[in-house]
Design an enzyme around this catalytic site. Structure first.
Site, mmCIF file in Angstrom:
data_model
loop_
_atom_site.group_PDB
_atom_site.id
_atom_site.type_symbol
_atom_site.label_atom_id
_atom_site.label_comp_id
_atom_site.label_asym_id
_atom_site.label_seq_id
_atom_site.Cartn_x
_atom_site.Cartn_y
_atom_site.Cartn_z
ATOM 1 N N ILE A 21 0.846 -1.179 0.000
ATOM 2 C CA ILE A 21 0.000 0.000 0.000
ATOM 3 C C ILE A 21 0.890 1.241 0.000
ATOM 4 O O ILE A 21 1.713 1.422 0.892
ATOM 5 C CB ILE A 21 -0.939 0.022 1.227
ATOM 6 N N LYS A 22 0.728 2.094 -1.008
ATOM 7 C CA LYS A 22 1.557 3.288 -1.137
ATOM 8 C C LYS A 22 1.009 4.418 -0.269
ATOM 9 O O LYS A 22 -0.146 4.813 -0.403
ATOM 10 C CB LYS A 22 1.617 3.736 -2.596
ATOM 11 N N ILE A 23 1.875 4.930 0.593
ATOM 12 C CA ILE A 23 1.544 6.055 1.465
ATOM 13 C C ILE A 23 2.593 7.138 1.253
ATOM 14 O O ILE A 23 3.797 6.857 1.310
ATOM 15 C CB ILE A 23 1.529 5.628 2.945
#
Length: 368
Positions: free
Chosen positions: A139-141
């Site tokens: 998951i890209k944050i």
């Protein structure tokens, strides 16, 4: 047979990830071909990539028709379309994930409009993780100030993360700290640390683009001689910071408990200036245990004429610092550069989300 130049890059310890994904790549077998023939071991995505894919043709028409018939909103449709692609890509890369320690990963980004909202970022990350429901998803944050505690919270719950939009070494150190804090939380919660993966996406080409423009405005011989040097030097300094962290007692304790290192990922490696080699940010950043995520154009360029000449990063910290000392001497405000790049990066992410929403709205209306 795997392309020999890409194979050499892989053998040097660089994981090759494609910065692109589409339903067409999945259904046509192209993604599998890239694994088989181009040493590609992962994929990264963003709203711009999905906007281009969804607007390019009819590969999404069947699902779009169903979503339209079900009365789904634009944002609900985006969530379904993107998580569906990422889930299927994760399945294609599952054998790679099983055969390697850290590869076979597919990244999907939290909604960019949430970049400055910690709680909403955490909620978005959890929703994406649950929907994709594959252990090899990341998951890209974004590495905004508000993103840092979200990284710790999400890692602490056992969710694997690709931290994106990192420009400065200072912020990169904060990202690594957030990752370690998350691992410590996960350990306290009894989560198996070996199941958590993370990469830290350090942006490269945009640094040269911004600093080169400022150097050209200064215009002196000393300033112009520094064009095209800042981005690689910045990444070299980032890697030196990474080496410091993995040598620390704090990291060693987590590693002994089963944790995986958060690998540096070189992002934004497509060359923007035609005066530079189109493989500059690949060949110039070869070092083991890193990831280079490339647009297809850069991947094809390296496959055609890229050269691996050995480790270009380890032990280069002093040389890299000298570049930044010279930049300071000619009047480049590096802190302002990085602040500008982060602000512009967030704005571009948000604009790309608006474009994606408009494209999906248009496609849904066609199916209604």
């Amino acid at each position: 047979m795997t392309n020999p130049k890409l194979q050499a890059l892989s053998e040097a310890g660089v994981s090759i990830w494609l910065d692109d994904l589409s339903r067409e790549r999945i259904d046509s077998g192209n993604l599998q071909s890239l694994i088989d023939d181009s040493a590609v071991t992962g994929v990264t995505t963003n709203p711009s990539i999905f906007q281009a894919a969804i607007g390019a043709g009819g590969a999404y028409n069947e699902l779009l028709g169903k979503l339209a018939a079900d009365g789904k909103s634009v944002d609900e449709a985006i969530f379904t379309l993107t998580t569906n692609d990422v889930r299927d890509a994760c399945d294609i890369f599952a054998p790679v994930a099983a055969a390697t320690k850290d590869d076979g990963r597919v990244s999907i980004e939290v909604e960019p409009t949430l970049a400055n909202d910690t709680e909403a970022t955490v909620a978005s990350a959890k929703a994406l993780w649950a929907s994709v429901d594959r252990p090899n998803v990341l998951i890209k944050i974004p590495a905004t100030l508000e993103g840092l505690p979200a990284i710790t919270e999400v890692i602490g719950e056992g969710i694997s993360v690709n931290v994106t939009l990192i420009f400065s070494v200072e912020r990169y150190r904060a990202v690594m700290d957030a990752y370690l804090a998350g691992l410590e939380k996960a350990k306290e919660a009894g989560i198996d640390l070996s199941t958590i993966r993370s990469v830290a996406s350090f942006f490269v080409s945009r640094v040269d683009t911004e600093i080169d423009a400022r150097l050209e405005k200064i215009g002196s011989d000393e300033a112009l001689a520094l064009r095209g040097k800042a981005a690689v030097a910045n990444a070299q300094l980032a890697y030196a910071a990474f080496e410091e962290v993995v040598a620390s007692e704090r990291w060693k304790a987590l590693e002994a408990a089963g944790a995986n290192a958060q690998r540096p990922l070189w992002a934004s490696t497509g060359v923007k200036n035609p005066a530079y080699s189109d493989t500059l940010y690949v060949a110039g950043l070869v070092v083991a245990d890193t990831v280079n995520t490339m647009p297809e154009k850069t991947l094809l360029a390296f496959a055609d004429h890229g050269e691996v000449t050995g480790d270009e990063v380890t032990g280069k910290g002093s040389e890299a610092q000298a570049v930044f000392d010279r930049l300071d001497a000619v009047g480049i405000d590096v802190a302002d550069v990085f602040g500008t790049l982060e602000t512009e990066g967030v704005d571009k992410f948000k604009a790309s989300w608006t474009d994606l929403q408009q494209t999906v709205a248009d496609e849904l209306s066609k199916q209604a």
